[in-house]
Motif scaffolding. Structure first.
Motif, PDB file in Angstrom:
ATOM      1  N   ILE A   1       6.032  38.851  28.848  1.00 37.95           N
ATOM      2  CA  ILE A   1       5.998  39.049  27.598  1.00 37.95           C
ATOM      3  C   ILE A   1       5.035  38.404  27.047  1.00 37.95           C
ATOM      4  O   ILE A   1       4.761  39.634  26.197  1.00 37.95           O
ATOM      5  N   THR A   2       4.838  37.572  27.608  1.00 38.56           N
ATOM      6  CA  THR A   2       3.419  36.947  27.086  1.00 38.56           C
ATOM      7  C   THR A   2       2.834  37.731  27.677  1.00 38.56           C
ATOM      8  O   THR A   2       0.928  37.654  26.457  1.00 38.56           O
ATOM      9  N   MET A   3       2.604  38.331  28.717  1.00 37.10           N
ATOM     10  CA  MET A   3       1.336  38.998  29.426  1.00 37.10           C
ATOM     11  C   MET A   3       1.290  40.185  28.133  1.00 37.10           C
ATOM     12  O   MET A   3      -0.344  40.376  28.056  1.00 37.10           O
ATOM     13  N   TRP A   4       2.311  40.926  28.189  1.00 43.92           N
ATOM     14  CA  TRP A   4       2.290  41.613  27.215  1.00 43.92           C
ATOM     15  C   TRP A   4       1.715  41.605  25.747  1.00 43.92           C
ATOM     16  O   TRP A   4       0.731  42.245  25.671  1.00 43.92           O
ATOM     17  N   TRP A   5       2.004  40.111  25.146  1.00 42.16           N
ATOM     18  CA  TRP A   5       1.775  40.343  23.933  1.00 42.16           C
ATOM     19  C   TRP A   5       0.070  39.815  23.595  1.00 42.16           C
ATOM     20  O   TRP A   5      -0.569  40.584  22.606  1.00 42.16           O
ATOM     21  N   LYS A   6      -0.385  39.332  24.841  1.00 41.04           N
ATOM     22  CA  LYS A   6      -1.796  38.987  24.803  1.00 41.04           C
ATOM     23  C   LYS A   6      -2.750  39.901  25.483  1.00 41.04           C
ATOM     24  O   LYS A   6      -4.121  39.922  24.893  1.00 41.04           O
ATOM     25  N   ARG A   7      -1.880  40.773  25.914  1.00 45.88           N
ATOM     26  CA  ARG A   7      -2.869  42.314  26.165  1.00 45.88           C
ATOM     27  C   ARG A   7      -3.148  43.236  25.749  1.00 45.88           C
ATOM     28  O   ARG A   7      -3.712  44.254  25.421  1.00 45.88           O
ATOM     29  N   ARG A   8      -1.893  43.375  24.524  1.00 47.97           N
ATOM     30  CA  ARG A   8      -1.768  44.362  24.058  1.00 47.97           C
ATOM     31  C   ARG A   8      -2.913  45.075  23.137  1.00 47.97           C
ATOM     32  O   ARG A   8      -3.653  43.454  22.428  1.00 47.97           O
ATOM     33  N   PRO A   9      -2.927  46.090  22.881  1.00 49.23           N
ATOM     34  CA  PRO A   9      -4.270  46.508  22.152  1.00 49.23           C
ATOM     35  C   PRO A   9      -3.547  46.202  20.212  1.00 49.23           C
ATOM     36  O   PRO A   9      -2.655  46.180  20.531  1.00 49.23           O
ATOM     37  N   LYS A  10      -4.821  45.272  19.386  1.00 49.09           N
ATOM     38  CA  LYS A  10      -4.333  45.170  18.093  1.00 49.09           C
ATOM     39  C   LYS A  10      -3.853  46.193  17.127  1.00 49.09           C
ATOM     40  O   LYS A  10      -4.526  47.946  16.917  1.00 49.09           O
TER      41      LYS A  10
ATOM     42  N   ILE B   1       1.848  49.073  20.403  1.00 52.78           N
ATOM     43  CA  ILE B   1       2.813  48.651  20.825  1.00 52.78           C
ATOM     44  C   ILE B   1       1.810  47.814  22.678  1.00 52.78           C
ATOM     45  O   ILE B   1       2.757  46.966  22.941  1.00 52.78           O
ATOM     46  N   GLY B   2       1.087  49.428  23.168  1.00 50.27           N
ATOM     47  CA  GLY B   2       0.404  48.340  24.225  1.00 50.27           C
ATOM     48  C   GLY B   2       1.188  48.752  25.458  1.00 50.27           C
ATOM     49  O   GLY B   2       1.032  47.717  26.187  1.00 50.27           O
ATOM     50  N   ILE B   3       1.706  49.618  24.951  1.00 50.94           N
ATOM     51  CA  ILE B   3       2.422  50.524  26.588  1.00 50.94           C
ATOM     52  C   ILE B   3       1.820  50.603  27.162  1.00 50.94           C
ATOM     53  O   ILE B   3       0.573  52.113  26.684  1.00 50.94           O
ATOM     54  N   PRO B   4       2.059  51.033  28.444  1.00 50.78           N
ATOM     55  CA  PRO B   4       1.118  51.472  30.085  1.00 50.78           C
ATOM     56  C   PRO B   4       0.920  52.570  29.722  1.00 50.78           C
ATOM     57  O   PRO B   4       2.097  53.487  29.119  1.00 50.78           O
ATOM     58  N   LYS B   5      -0.939  53.026  29.720  1.00 54.79           N
ATOM     59  CA  LYS B   5      -0.412  54.618  30.010  1.00 54.79           C
ATOM     60  C   LYS B   5       0.272  56.066  30.072  1.00 54.79           C
ATOM     61  O   LYS B   5      -0.438  55.856  31.086  1.00 54.79           O
ATOM     62  N   ALA B   6       0.586  56.349  30.221  1.00 55.26           N
ATOM     63  CA  ALA B   6       1.168  57.327  31.308  1.00 55.26           C
ATOM     64  C   ALA B   6      -0.097  57.799  31.853  1.00 55.26           C
ATOM     65  O   ALA B   6      -0.998  58.664  31.652  1.00 55.26           O
ATOM     66  N   SER B   7       0.694  58.764  33.571  1.00 56.83           N
ATOM     67  CA  SER B   7      -0.498  58.956  33.910  1.00 56.83           C
ATOM     68  C   SER B   7      -0.586  61.024  33.632  1.00 56.83           C
ATOM     69  O   SER B   7       0.282  60.877  33.045  1.00 56.83           O
ATOM     70  N   GLU B   8      -1.560  61.292  33.858  1.00 54.52           N
ATOM     71  CA  GLU B   8      -2.406  62.746  33.631  1.00 54.52           C
ATOM     72  C   GLU B   8      -1.345  63.793  33.604  1.00 54.52           C
ATOM     73  O   GLU B   8      -1.561  64.192  33.686  1.00 54.52           O
TER      74      GLU B   8
END
Length: 462
Positions: free
Chosen positions: A394-403, A406-413
C-alpha cells in the motif's frame, strides 16, 4: 514497483508480448492486493493472537482458571454435583479435567441455546464462576479470523480473501522473478540508500519472496475450515473415498441421524462420522468415573473432554484434539454407550487415511502446535510478514501514484495475453468458485470503466 523495460536485446515482437503479459499480471496483482488488503491484515493480526490461546486464556481470568493445589481431588461426580446444585435448571454438556494440579476443572453447561464454561475447584468443589463461550476473548478472535464477526457472509469473504492470497503470491513471484540482466540478489536485497520508493519496493518484494512457501502453506491449511471450500472438500473426499470412514470399526450398533460435529468439537477427520446410539436400560446412566476408567484403560491422552449424553439414546463422547491432545498422534474420538459402557466407536490417528492425516497435520501447522514452540514462532513470523507485505504494498502504491490519480497499472494494449491470464484465473475459479465470480466482477467493472473512458475521455480514471 517499476516495470523493467531493459529488453532491447530481444526481438521487438517478443518484447511486446512479454511486456503485455507483465502489465496484465501487474494490474491483476494490484486489484487483488488493494481490494483484499484490509481482510488479509485482519487475518494476520487475529491469527497471530490465536497462536497464543493456551497461554493467554488462563492469564485473562486467573481467578477462574487457577486454584491452590490440594492434597486430594474430589471425584468427578461430586464436582458435577456442585455444578448441578448451582445450575439446577441448566443442562451439563461436558467435563474437562485439564490435568494440571493448579488448574480448575472446566464443566460445560447450556442455558437454553447459549453455552457456558463453569470453573470448579477440584479439591473443594467450589464453583469459581462462569464464562459465556461466545464472549470469551479467544472466541471473539476466532470469529474475527473466520467470519469477520458477520456470520456466513463473513465466512465467504474470508475464504475469498484467502483464495486471492494464493493468486497474489503466485502473481507476485512472477512479477519479481529475476529477468534479463537481473539476479536473485536484485530481487531479495533491500536497498536502504536509494530513496523511499526503492526501499518499500524492495521490502515488499524481498519479504514476499522469502515467505511465499510458508504463507502458501498457511493459507491452504486454513481452507478446510471455510464453509464453501470445506463443503466441497468433504464432498470430494466422500466421492473419492479418500477418508477412512470408520465402517470397519462399527459393531452393528444403531446409528443416529446426527454427525459428530453436531454433538461435540472433535478432530476434522471425525466431524462427519454418524454418532451411534445407546441402547436404553432402566438401570440408569453410568457415572462419569466409569467413562474415565475406560479412557485411562485405552490410553487416551490426559486433558480430553467428555461430552455428556443427549437424551435417552445419547452417548458419552470422548474427544481429544487440538492443543489439549499434545500431538496429532493422540487424537481420539470415542463413543460409549451411556448404560452399558460398551465402546461403540474408537477412532484414532492410526485409523486415519493418508489424506486425513495430511489435512490434520496442516491444521496443526496452521495453529502453530505441530512441532512445539518453533512452529508457533514460525507462524508468528509469517503473520507479521503478511502484515508487512500488505502494508509495504500500500505504501509503495501511495508513493508511486501520479498526483491526483488512482495509479492503477496501465492495461495492456493487446487482449491476447490478457485473455490468457483471465483463462488461467477462471480455471482457478473452477476450484474456488467465489474467486471466479470475483474475477468476473472485477473484469466487468474494468470493462465498463474502459467504455466510459472511451466515451467521455475524462482524465484521471487510470
Amino acid at each position: 514497483m517499476e516495470v523493467n523495460t531493459n529488453l532491447e536485446s530481444q526481438p521487438e515482437q517478443v518484447v511486446s508480448k512479454k511486456m503485455s503479459l507483465y502489465k496484465t499480471i501487474w494490474r491483476w496483482h494490484f486489484y487483488g492486493g488493494m481490494i483484499f488488503a484490509p481482510i488479509l491484515i485482519l487475518l494476520a493480526i487475529t491469527g497471530s493472537i490465536y497462536l497464543f490461546k493456551p497461554y493467554v486464556e488462563p492469564m485473562l481470568d486467573p481467578d477462574l482458571h487457577y486454584v491452590e493445589k490440594g492434597s486430594k481431588e474430589l471425584t468427578p461426580s461430586l464436582q458435577l454435583k456442585a455444578v448441578r446444585d448451582k445450575y439446577s435448571v441448566d443442562a451439563i454438556t461436558s467435563f474437562t479435567n485439564v490435568k494440571d494440579p493448579e488448574r480448575a476443572t472446566e464443566i460445560g453447561i447450556a442455558k437454553g441455546d447459549v453455552s457456558y464454561t463453569v470453573f470448579v475447584n477440584p479439591y473443594t468443589g467450589k464453583v469459581l464462576g462462569e464464562l459465556q463461550n461466545d464472549k470469551r476473548f479467544m472466541e471473539i478472535i476466532v470469529k474475527l479470523h473466520g467470519e469477520v464477526m458477520v456470520g456466513k457472509i463473513g465466512d465467504h469473504l474470508v475464504e475469498l480473501s484467502a483464495s486471492w492470497a494464493i493468486i497474489l503470491l503466485a502473481t507476485g513471484l512472477y512479477l519479481y522473478f529475476p529477468r534479463n540482466r537481473q539476479t536473485f540478489l536484485d530481487v531479495i536485497r533491500i536497498r536502504i540508500g536509494k530513496g523511499s520508493r526503492i526501499f518499500w519496493r524492495d521490502l515488499h518484494a524481498s519479504t514476499g519472496f522469502w515467505m511465499t512457501i510458508i504463507l502458501l502453506l498457511l493459507v491452504l491449511s486454513g481452507l478446510p475450515w471455510a464453509s464453501s471450500f470445506g463443503e466441497r472438500l468433504n464432498t470430494f473426499v466422500a466421492k473419492a473415498n479418500l477418508s477412512n470412514a470408520p465402517e470397519h470399526l462399527w459393531d452393528g450398533s444403531i446409528q443416529s441421524t446426527k454427525v459428530t460435529k453436531e454433538v461435540a468439537k472433535t478432530p476434522w477427520a471425525a466431524e462427519n462420522i454418524p454418532v451411534p446410539e445407546s441402547v436404553y436400560s432402566n438401570k440408569g446412566m453410568l457415572p462419569i468415573e466409569n467413562v474415565i476408567k475406560i479412557a485411562e484403560k485405552t490410553n487416551i491422552h490426559p486433558g480430553y473432554t467428555i461430552n455428556m449424553p443427549e437424551g435417552d439414546t445419547g452417548v458419552y463422547l470422548i474427544s481429544s484434539y487440538g492443543f489439549a491432545a499434545g500431538s496429532v498422534k493422540n487424537y481420539v474420538t470415542m463413543d460409549i454407550d451411556q448404560y452399558s459402557g460398551k465402546v461403540l466407536l474408537d477412532y484414532r490417528w492410526k485409523d486415519y487415511s493418508l489424506f486425513d492425516k495430511t489435512v490434520e497435520t496442516g491444521i496443526a501447522l496452521h495453529e502453530g502446535r505441530y512441532f512445539g514452540v518453533a512452529n508457533l514462532i514460525i507462524d508468528l513470523i509469517a503473520c507479521l510478514s503478511l502484515i508487512l507485505i500488505v502494508f509495504s504494498g500500500i505504501t509503495m502504491w501511495w508513493k508511486r501514484r501520479p498526483k491526483d490519480k488512482i495509479g492503477i497499472p496501465k492495461a495492456s494494449e493487446g487482449n491476447k495475453f490478457y485473455l490468457g491470464v483471465l483463462l488461467i484465473s477462471v480455471i482457478c475459479g473452477l476450484l474456488m468458485p467465489m474467486v471466479g465470480a470475483s474475477i468476473f466482477l472485477i473484469g466487468l467493472i474494468e470493462f465498463i470503466v474502459k467504455l466510459v473512458k472511451q466515451k467521455v475521455r475524462r482524465p484521471g480514471l487510470e
